[in-house]
Design an enzyme around this catalytic site. Structure first.
Site, PDB file in Angstrom:
ATOM      1  N   ARG A   1      18.980  45.222 -65.523  1.00 50.38           N
ATOM      2  CA  ARG A   1      18.331  46.333 -64.820  1.00 50.38           C
ATOM      3  C   ARG A   1      17.611  47.275 -65.790  1.00 50.38           C
ATOM      4  O   ARG A   1      16.442  47.585 -65.615  1.00 50.38           O
ATOM      5  CB  ARG A   1      19.376  47.186 -64.090  1.00 50.38           C
ATOM      6  N   ILE A   2      18.347  47.752 -66.811  1.00 50.63           N
ATOM      7  CA  ILE A   2      17.779  48.778 -67.693  1.00 50.63           C
ATOM      8  C   ILE A   2      16.689  48.175 -68.583  1.00 50.63           C
ATOM      9  O   ILE A   2      15.609  48.750 -68.748  1.00 50.63           O
ATOM     10  CB  ILE A   2      18.888  49.458 -68.533  1.00 50.63           C
TER      11      ILE A   2
ATOM     12  N   SER B   1      22.208  50.622 -75.858  1.00 54.08           N
ATOM     13  CA  SER B   1      23.258  49.846 -75.167  1.00 54.08           C
ATOM     14  C   SER B   1      24.632  50.201 -75.735  1.00 54.08           C
ATOM     15  O   SER B   1      25.256  51.163 -75.279  1.00 54.08           O
ATOM     16  CB  SER B   1      22.960  48.350 -75.242  1.00 54.08           C
ATOM     17  N   ARG B   2      25.077  49.474 -76.741  1.00 48.52           N
ATOM     18  CA  ARG B   2      26.331  49.798 -77.408  1.00 48.52           C
ATOM     19  C   ARG B   2      26.113  49.632 -78.917  1.00 48.52           C
ATOM     20  O   ARG B   2      25.484  48.671 -79.363  1.00 48.52           O
ATOM     21  CB  ARG B   2      27.454  48.866 -76.951  1.00 48.52           C
TER      22      ARG B   2
ATOM     23  N   GLU C   1      31.196  55.224 -83.087  1.00 47.11           N
ATOM     24  CA  GLU C   1      31.022  56.515 -82.437  1.00 47.11           C
ATOM     25  C   GLU C   1      32.305  57.322 -82.361  1.00 47.11           C
ATOM     26  O   GLU C   1      33.329  56.737 -81.990  1.00 47.11           O
ATOM     27  CB  GLU C   1      30.549  56.254 -80.998  1.00 47.11           C
TER      28      GLU C   1
ATOM     29  N   HIS D   1      24.422  59.609 -77.875  1.00 48.82           N
ATOM     30  CA  HIS D   1      24.797  58.840 -76.670  1.00 48.82           C
ATOM     31  C   HIS D   1      24.508  59.639 -75.391  1.00 48.82           C
ATOM     32  O   HIS D   1      25.421  59.901 -74.587  1.00 48.82           O
ATOM     33  CB  HIS D   1      26.280  58.427 -76.738  1.00 48.82           C
ATOM     34  N   ILE D   2      23.228  59.980 -75.236  1.00 50.55           N
ATOM     35  CA  ILE D   2      22.835  60.767 -74.058  1.00 50.55           C
ATOM     36  C   ILE D   2      21.888  59.979 -73.153  1.00 50.55           C
ATOM     37  O   ILE D   2      21.165  60.561 -72.340  1.00 50.55           O
ATOM     38  CB  ILE D   2      22.191  62.121 -74.476  1.00 50.55           C
TER      39      ILE D   2
ATOM     40  N   SER E   1      22.262  58.298 -70.504  1.00 50.60           N
ATOM     41  CA  SER E   1      22.414  58.495 -69.051  1.00 50.60           C
ATOM     42  C   SER E   1      22.452  59.968 -68.661  1.00 50.60           C
ATOM     43  O   SER E   1      22.747  60.295 -67.516  1.00 50.60           O
ATOM     44  CB  SER E   1      23.698  57.806 -68.569  1.00 50.60           C
TER      45      SER E   1
HETATM   46  C1  DGY Z   1      27.296  53.764 -69.752  1.00 48.40           C
HETATM   47  O1  DGY Z   1      27.375  54.149 -68.577  1.00 48.40           O
HETATM   48  O2  DGY Z   1      27.742  52.691 -70.110  1.00 48.40           O
HETATM   49  C2  DGY Z   1      26.588  54.662 -70.730  1.00 48.40           C
HETATM   50  O3  DGY Z   1      26.722  54.234 -72.016  1.00 48.40           O
HETATM   51  C3  DGY Z   1      27.045  56.087 -70.614  1.00 48.40           C
HETATM   52  O4  DGY Z   1      26.614  56.589 -69.429  1.00 48.40           O
END
Ligand code: DGY
Length: 380
Positions: A173-174, A270-271, A300, A318-319, A321
């Protein structure tokens, strides 16, 4: 041990739900209250330790909304099950902090919050791409330091994105939303790498290409790469959108970084552990024209040694979202996961979750990762 503060909402509720961080908005709380839940919310910003979570679960707990910063493994799920718990929802779409097998073995349904992060996170990836390409952060630091003496032909010269090639690692999706933003705003060609072909994305790029040509523009292509090396060698800008598991840990390592173009841009929303961060810092140090935009980090909240000294790395905490709409939507989905499992509702069957953001919410559980393994009923 630091004592954490807890706020109790709807104290007379018959089901006890703990929420390990306060969440934005009111809708989520109304959902839980309407489901007759007593809601106990940790109002402190410090990340709860395993022992603090165990204390919070106590002897009786029906459900939990937890955070991606907490490691939910076998011990916690066994304790939650023993306390009568049936459901845990992450306040996140990613779930690499959760041992899904252990949750399933303990009979705990695990929820996440898909659908409401898509555009918000894709926009952050775009922001990091542009900030890295046009050197926005280092230029701003220069300006704020009072060093701007006037326009110069060579001041902070960056990279043009228009018409170049963007590489997407993980075209879910993203990743797809980011790809289309780059296609439409910058007429970029797309390469993508994913375990599955993304026919929808290919069609969307083809349709935009047709429109673009009708306006006198160039044809645009979307091509799947069967291996990540091909993508890294050809793309001018690479954005990582894959989930984190054993197959993607250090997917981008020192060997793969050197395959990228000298002036490539690498973005990760992502991660963190998908990129070997120490290798990235070493690469950025020896390749001044290479740039990276990072929202997530391998360890992190710690950052790799030397990362913050490099002007060719743009980094935010990590902002991805973090918009009001998305964060309140995530809260609604997490609350609906918990309330609907406690009600015994079946699992939602659509890839669209907007109906969960207002009242009445559907009588279905929005998103349970181990639904099949637990044999939960699905809406027809
Ligand atoms: C998630 O939802 O996995 C994001 O990394 C944080 O909102």
């Amino acid at each position: 041990m630091v004592e954490n503060e807890w706020r109790i909402e709807n104290p007379g509720g018959s089901q006890r739900v703990i929420v390990t961080k306060d969440l934005p908005g009111e809708h989520w709380l109304e959902v839980l209250k309407a489901a007759d839940c007593r809601v106990e919310i940790c109002t402190s910003d410090t990340i709860l330790t395993r022992m603090q979570i165990i204390d919070a679960i106590g002897n009786s707990c029906d459900g939990v909304i937890g955070q991606l910063t907490e490691a939910w493994g076998e011990e916690l799920f066994i304790i939650l099950n023993a306390a009568g718990g049936k459901v845990y929802s992450n306040y996140a779409v990613g779930y690499n902090n959760i041992d899904i097998e252990a949750a399933t073995a303990a009979g705990i349904a695990v929820g996440n919050t898909p659908g409401v992060l898509t555009e918000t996170t894709a926009e952050m990836a775009v922001a990091l791409t542009l900030a890295a390409a046009r050197r926005v952060c280092e230029a701003e630091r220069f300006l704020r330091a009072g060093r701007y003496q006037g326009w110069l032909p060579n001041l902070f010269v960056g990279e043009l994105l228009e018409g170049k090639t963007v590489g997407i690692i993980g075209a879910g999706r993203i990743g797809s939303a980011y790809a289309m933003m780059m296609v439409k705003a910058h007429n970029m060609n797309v390469l993508y790498c994913d375990v599955n072909a993304n026919v929808e994305l290919e069609k969307a790029v083809a349709a935009y290409s047709e429109f673009n040509q009708s306006q006198g523009g160039m044809p645009l292509r979307c091509t799947r790469c069967l291996n990540v090396e091909d993508l890294l060698q050809q793309a001018d800008c690479v954005s990582v959108h894959t989930l984190l598991d054993d197959s993607t840990y250090h997917l981008i390592d020192a060997d793969r970084l050197v395959m990228m173009k000298e002036n490539a841009i690498l973005v990760n929303t992502s991660r963190g552990p998908v990129i070997d961060e120490a290798a990235l810092v070493a690469h950025a140090r020896t390749h001044p024209d290479f740039r990276a935009g990072l929202d997530v980090f391998e360890h992190e909240p710690a950052l790799a040694d030397g990362l913050t000294e490099l002007d060719n790395i743009v980094a935010v905490p990590h902002i991805g979202s973090a918009t009001q709409w998305t964060r309140t939507g995530m809260a609604s989905l997490a609350a609906c996961n918990v309330a609907a499992v406690l009600h015994g509702y079946p699992v939602w069957n659509k890839d669209d979750f907007l109906e969960y953001l207002s009242f009445p919410v559907p009588q279905a559980v929005p998103s349970i990762i181990n639904a099949e393994a637990l044999g939960l009923a699905m809406l027809p």
